[in-house]
Design an enzyme around this catalytic site. Sequence first.
Site, mmCIF file in Angstrom:
data_model
loop_
_atom_site.group_PDB
_atom_site.id
_atom_site.type_symbol
_atom_site.label_atom_id
_atom_site.label_comp_id
_atom_site.label_asym_id
_atom_site.label_seq_id
_atom_site.Cartn_x
_atom_site.Cartn_y
_atom_site.Cartn_z
ATOM 1 N N HIS A 137 -95.945 7.108 -58.723
ATOM 2 C CA HIS A 137 -96.833 8.273 -58.875
ATOM 3 C C HIS A 137 -96.016 9.553 -58.666
ATOM 4 O O HIS A 137 -95.130 9.598 -57.804
ATOM 5 C CB HIS A 137 -97.988 8.201 -57.872
ATOM 6 C CG HIS A 137 -99.055 9.188 -58.180
ATOM 7 N ND1 HIS A 137 -98.926 10.521 -57.844
ATOM 8 C CD2 HIS A 137 -100.235 9.070 -58.818
ATOM 9 C CE1 HIS A 137 -99.995 11.170 -58.271
ATOM 10 N NE2 HIS A 137 -100.814 10.312 -58.857
ATOM 11 N N GLU B 8 -99.380 10.356 -66.917
ATOM 12 C CA GLU B 8 -99.951 11.414 -66.085
ATOM 13 C C GLU B 8 -99.037 12.632 -66.119
ATOM 14 O O GLU B 8 -98.067 12.703 -65.341
ATOM 15 C CB GLU B 8 -100.048 10.941 -64.629
ATOM 16 C CG GLU B 8 -101.037 9.842 -64.393
ATOM 17 C CD GLU B 8 -101.642 9.933 -62.986
ATOM 18 O OE1 GLU B 8 -102.856 9.887 -62.883
ATOM 19 O OE2 GLU B 8 -100.885 10.069 -62.009
HETATM 20 P P1 PGA Z 1 -106.586 13.724 -60.438
HETATM 21 O O1 PGA Z 1 -105.428 12.716 -59.993
HETATM 22 O O2 PGA Z 1 -107.605 12.922 -61.214
HETATM 23 O O3 PGA Z 1 -107.125 14.262 -59.150
HETATM 24 O O4 PGA Z 1 -105.955 14.774 -61.286
HETATM 25 C C1 PGA Z 1 -104.935 11.745 -60.853
HETATM 26 C C2 PGA Z 1 -103.744 11.089 -60.206
HETATM 27 O O5 PGA Z 1 -102.927 11.819 -59.599
HETATM 28 O O6 PGA Z 1 -103.591 9.878 -60.273
#
Ligand code: PGA
Length: 259
Positions: A99, A172
């Site tokens: 992440h 992401e």
């Molecule tokens: P968010 O986070 O939906 O709060 O933007 C997603 C993530 O970091 O996995």
Amino acid sequence: MTRRSSHPKLVVANWKMGLSVHESTQLAKKLKSSHVLPPDCELVLCPTFSSLSAVAEAKPSKVGLGSQDVFWERHGAFTGEVSVDDLIELGCRYVILGHSERRRLLGETDEMVRRKVFTVMARGLTPIICVGETAEQRRRGLAHHAVARQLQAALKNVPPPRHGQTVIVAYEPVWAISPGGPATPTDARDMAGVVHQGLVDHFGQRLTERQTRVLYGGSVSAETVADFVDGEHLHGVLVGAQSQHYVSLAALLRALSER
Ligand code: PGA
């Protein structure tokens, strides 16, 4: 690239460090008592390590359990780390890896992510490998390159998934994670294509079609979720903030189911 998936739409709830053990347990219980999970959606809860066992007890049996990280070694003198065998013992089937918050705040490198992917897959769990460019990389036109390179590094020398095992990659964009704003669905689909190609390059076409799934993550809400899951390029979402409250998570599941 066309592969409309027959899988249910996947929602991975990344609770980050946003909920206490008590709050996590209460939310899991509420999900159970309200029967909120639509039949065409799959939900995986990823609470903190300390909440895993309580959430495993409290959640609906159809809802999956995942952790937010793991250590790459299986056993030994690694103070503070958590082993994959412990995760299995606690009922986890999924592990979020790489992440951007861990890469940025804790110095997690591509090599560390790769070793974790290796360990998780060797033990038969499903890795959820996070990749995504920074705002600066996007501004400089390097987004595709950054994502392709991150994925390649995470999969280097990683053997193919076993029969029945799935590899999940979550795109992401770092700048889109809340409090940022979501990417456009077009950008998300475009990058899902880059991820798909990276998976084909590593695992081959057949395994990629059958045993991999691609998610989008970054400020997903009930209002936007349907735009990010088409079953073809994107098979689900990784959700942080909006998954940490019953009302917003239930609304998101409903919106996804109705699309
Ligand atoms: P968010 O986070 O939906 O709060 O933007 C997603 C993530 O970091 O996995």
